[in-house]
Design a protein around this motif. Structure first.
Motif, PDB file in Angstrom:
ATOM      1  N   ARG A 141      -0.303   7.180  -0.354  1.00 61.27           N
ATOM      2  CA  ARG A 141      -0.214   6.717   1.033  1.00 61.27           C
ATOM      3  C   ARG A 141       0.637   7.669   1.868  1.00 61.27           C
ATOM      4  O   ARG A 141       0.302   7.982   3.011  1.00 61.27           O
ATOM      5  CB  ARG A 141       0.380   5.308   1.052  1.00 61.27           C
ATOM      6  CG  ARG A 141       0.216   4.596   2.359  1.00 61.27           C
ATOM      7  CD  ARG A 141       0.815   3.210   2.321  1.00 61.27           C
ATOM      8  NE  ARG A 141      -0.076   2.172   1.864  1.00 61.27           N
ATOM      9  CZ  ARG A 141      -1.204   1.807   2.477  1.00 61.27           C
ATOM     10  NH1 ARG A 141      -1.620   2.462   3.539  1.00 61.27           N
ATOM     11  NH2 ARG A 141      -1.942   0.828   2.014  1.00 61.27           N
TER      12      ARG A 141
ATOM     13  N   ARG B 201      -1.511  10.693   2.522  1.00 61.73           N
ATOM     14  CA  ARG B 201      -2.799  10.529   3.185  1.00 61.73           C
ATOM     15  C   ARG B 201      -2.698   9.846   4.547  1.00 61.73           C
ATOM     16  O   ARG B 201      -3.438  10.173   5.472  1.00 61.73           O
ATOM     17  CB  ARG B 201      -3.693   9.687   2.268  1.00 61.73           C
ATOM     18  CG  ARG B 201      -5.130   9.604   2.620  1.00 61.73           C
ATOM     19  CD  ARG B 201      -5.777   8.535   1.767  1.00 61.73           C
ATOM     20  NE  ARG B 201      -5.075   7.253   1.933  1.00 61.73           N
ATOM     21  CZ  ARG B 201      -4.732   6.435   0.950  1.00 61.73           C
ATOM     22  NH1 ARG B 201      -5.017   6.741  -0.296  1.00 61.73           N
ATOM     23  NH2 ARG B 201      -4.106   5.299   1.198  1.00 61.73           N
ATOM     24  N   ASP B 202      -1.811   8.859   4.670  1.00 59.62           N
ATOM     25  CA  ASP B 202      -1.765   8.086   5.914  1.00 59.62           C
ATOM     26  C   ASP B 202      -1.362   8.973   7.090  1.00 59.62           C
ATOM     27  O   ASP B 202      -0.624   9.955   6.926  1.00 59.62           O
ATOM     28  CB  ASP B 202      -0.777   6.927   5.788  1.00 59.62           C
ATOM     29  CG  ASP B 202      -1.370   5.736   5.030  1.00 59.62           C
ATOM     30  OD1 ASP B 202      -2.411   5.923   4.369  1.00 59.62           O
ATOM     31  OD2 ASP B 202      -0.779   4.644   5.093  1.00 59.62           O
TER      32      ASP B 202
ATOM     33  N   ALA C  36       2.815   5.662  10.899  1.00 64.43           N
ATOM     34  CA  ALA C  36       3.712   4.675  10.285  1.00 64.43           C
ATOM     35  C   ALA C  36       4.510   3.999  11.394  1.00 64.43           C
ATOM     36  O   ALA C  36       4.690   4.547  12.486  1.00 64.43           O
ATOM     37  CB  ALA C  36       4.656   5.356   9.291  1.00 64.43           C
TER      38      ALA C  36
ATOM     39  N   SER D  29       2.886   9.331  14.311  1.00 66.07           N
ATOM     40  CA  SER D  29       2.241  10.171  13.304  1.00 66.07           C
ATOM     41  C   SER D  29       3.303  10.824  12.431  1.00 66.07           C
ATOM     42  O   SER D  29       4.378  11.183  12.916  1.00 66.07           O
ATOM     43  CB  SER D  29       1.414  11.261  13.986  1.00 66.07           C
ATOM     44  OG  SER D  29       0.366  10.680  14.725  1.00 66.07           O
TER      45      SER D  29
ATOM     46  N   LEU E  69       4.718   1.312   6.204  1.00 64.93           N
ATOM     47  CA  LEU E  69       3.411   1.965   6.073  1.00 64.93           C
ATOM     48  C   LEU E  69       2.402   0.947   5.589  1.00 64.93           C
ATOM     49  O   LEU E  69       2.747   0.001   4.876  1.00 64.93           O
ATOM     50  CB  LEU E  69       3.465   3.093   5.050  1.00 64.93           C
ATOM     51  CG  LEU E  69       4.285   4.323   5.389  1.00 64.93           C
ATOM     52  CD1 LEU E  69       5.462   4.425   4.458  1.00 64.93           C
ATOM     53  CD2 LEU E  69       3.427   5.556   5.281  1.00 64.93           C
ATOM     54  N   GLY E  70       1.139   1.214   5.923  1.00 67.27           N
ATOM     55  CA  GLY E  70       0.066   0.399   5.386  1.00 67.27           C
ATOM     56  C   GLY E  70      -0.176  -0.835   6.216  1.00 67.27           C
ATOM     57  O   GLY E  70       0.194  -0.910   7.390  1.00 67.27           O
ATOM     58  N   GLU E  71      -0.791  -1.811   5.576  1.00 65.01           N
ATOM     59  CA  GLU E  71      -1.148  -3.052   6.242  1.00 65.01           C
ATOM     60  C   GLU E  71      -0.096  -4.092   5.900  1.00 65.01           C
ATOM     61  O   GLU E  71       0.649  -3.944   4.941  1.00 65.01           O
ATOM     62  CB  GLU E  71      -2.521  -3.530   5.739  1.00 65.01           C
ATOM     63  CG  GLU E  71      -3.582  -2.452   5.732  1.00 65.01           C
ATOM     64  CD  GLU E  71      -3.847  -1.920   7.115  1.00 65.01           C
ATOM     65  OE1 GLU E  71      -3.819  -2.721   8.069  1.00 65.01           O
ATOM     66  OE2 GLU E  71      -4.073  -0.706   7.262  1.00 65.01           O
TER      67      GLU E  71
ATOM     68  N   GLU F  20      -3.066  -2.607  14.810  1.00 64.25           N
ATOM     69  CA  GLU F  20      -3.112  -1.370  14.046  1.00 64.25           C
ATOM     70  C   GLU F  20      -2.378  -0.295  14.824  1.00 64.25           C
ATOM     71  O   GLU F  20      -2.149  -0.434  16.015  1.00 64.25           O
ATOM     72  CB  GLU F  20      -4.570  -0.935  13.852  1.00 64.25           C
ATOM     73  CG  GLU F  20      -5.501  -2.027  13.380  1.00 64.25           C
ATOM     74  CD  GLU F  20      -5.085  -2.581  12.034  1.00 64.25           C
ATOM     75  OE1 GLU F  20      -4.661  -1.770  11.190  1.00 64.25           O
ATOM     76  OE2 GLU F  20      -5.150  -3.805  11.838  1.00 64.25           O
TER      77      GLU F  20
END
Lengths: 145, 145
Positions: A17, A20-21, A24, A41, A73-75, B75
């Motif tokens: 993550r 790649r992500d 955040a 970013s 980060l993430g969902e 998001e």
């Protein structure tokens, strides 16, 4: 609810993550104790998360204090939380790598952008409630697995 | 990149998100100016965002200070930011509505959960850079549209 992931799996998911992500959630605070939050970013350089923001922004002012930062980060149901501190970064290689990842070069913006590296001290990752146990993957800057 | 939405459309999208979304990123800070961040379930009661968290949690301690809170919904490329203050909530109707929305009742947990209402003072919503202009939908607690 899926079965909880192993520590090794969570670490590899987290590193994937970080690499790649694109964005955040960056939470900072001012000296008066007011919270600030913004999606930004980032670029993972193997040591920390590189972000870029205008020098006059709230985030830049708060990061400049050297206080603790917290990154999501993430969902919300597949989350990685990073606690760290930010250090200013000013080398060309980092700025090139940031621009290469994002197709966006803050040096070409009209504003005066600065760069920071958020160096993790603690990393936690969990999906659902059954992953709360074992969520801490890094402590005091050291991966536990 | 899509064309920027009208102010009316952003407001209706934002209200729909407040009513429909389950979780939000809650950024708080302590008196020393350290930031904290966590995704939490919320319920929009028409006035503010109701959240529930253990009394001993960092978030509850920070919210109890009455300082500014900042909430991120959606998001990273379709974001709603809410700046507000938190007030404690302790009425049964609110707790019932929270449990009904989430199928999760903090009163049935073993820990001592408290409830807060985060009342928005400023709301901003944007997707991409072409929506930064016009992103402020509420100021000083008043919808601008």
């Amino acid at each position: 609810m899926d079965a909880p992931r192993s520590a090794e799996r969570r670490k590899s998911d987290t590193l994937a993550r970080l690499e790649r992500d694109a964005d955040a959630w960056i939470a900072t605070a001012d000296v008066a104790g007011s919270a600030y939050l913004l999606p930004l970013s980032f670029f993972w350089d193997g040591i920390g998360m590189i972000i870029s923001t205008p020098r006059s922004s709230v985030t830049a002012r708060n990061l400049g204090r050297g206080a603790r930062v917290r990154v999501g980060l993430g969902e919300v149901r597949d989350v990685t939380m990073v606690d760290g501190t930010a250090e200013p970064v000013d080398d060309k290689q980092t700025k090139e790598a940031f621009a290469a990842k994002h197709g966006w070069d803050p040096r070409k913006e009209s504003g005066d952008y600065v760069y920071f590296r958020i160096v993790p001290e603690r990393v936690q990752a969990w999906r659902e409630v059954n992953e709360l146990r074992g969520r801490t993957l890094m402590r005091d800057g050291q991966w536990l697995t």
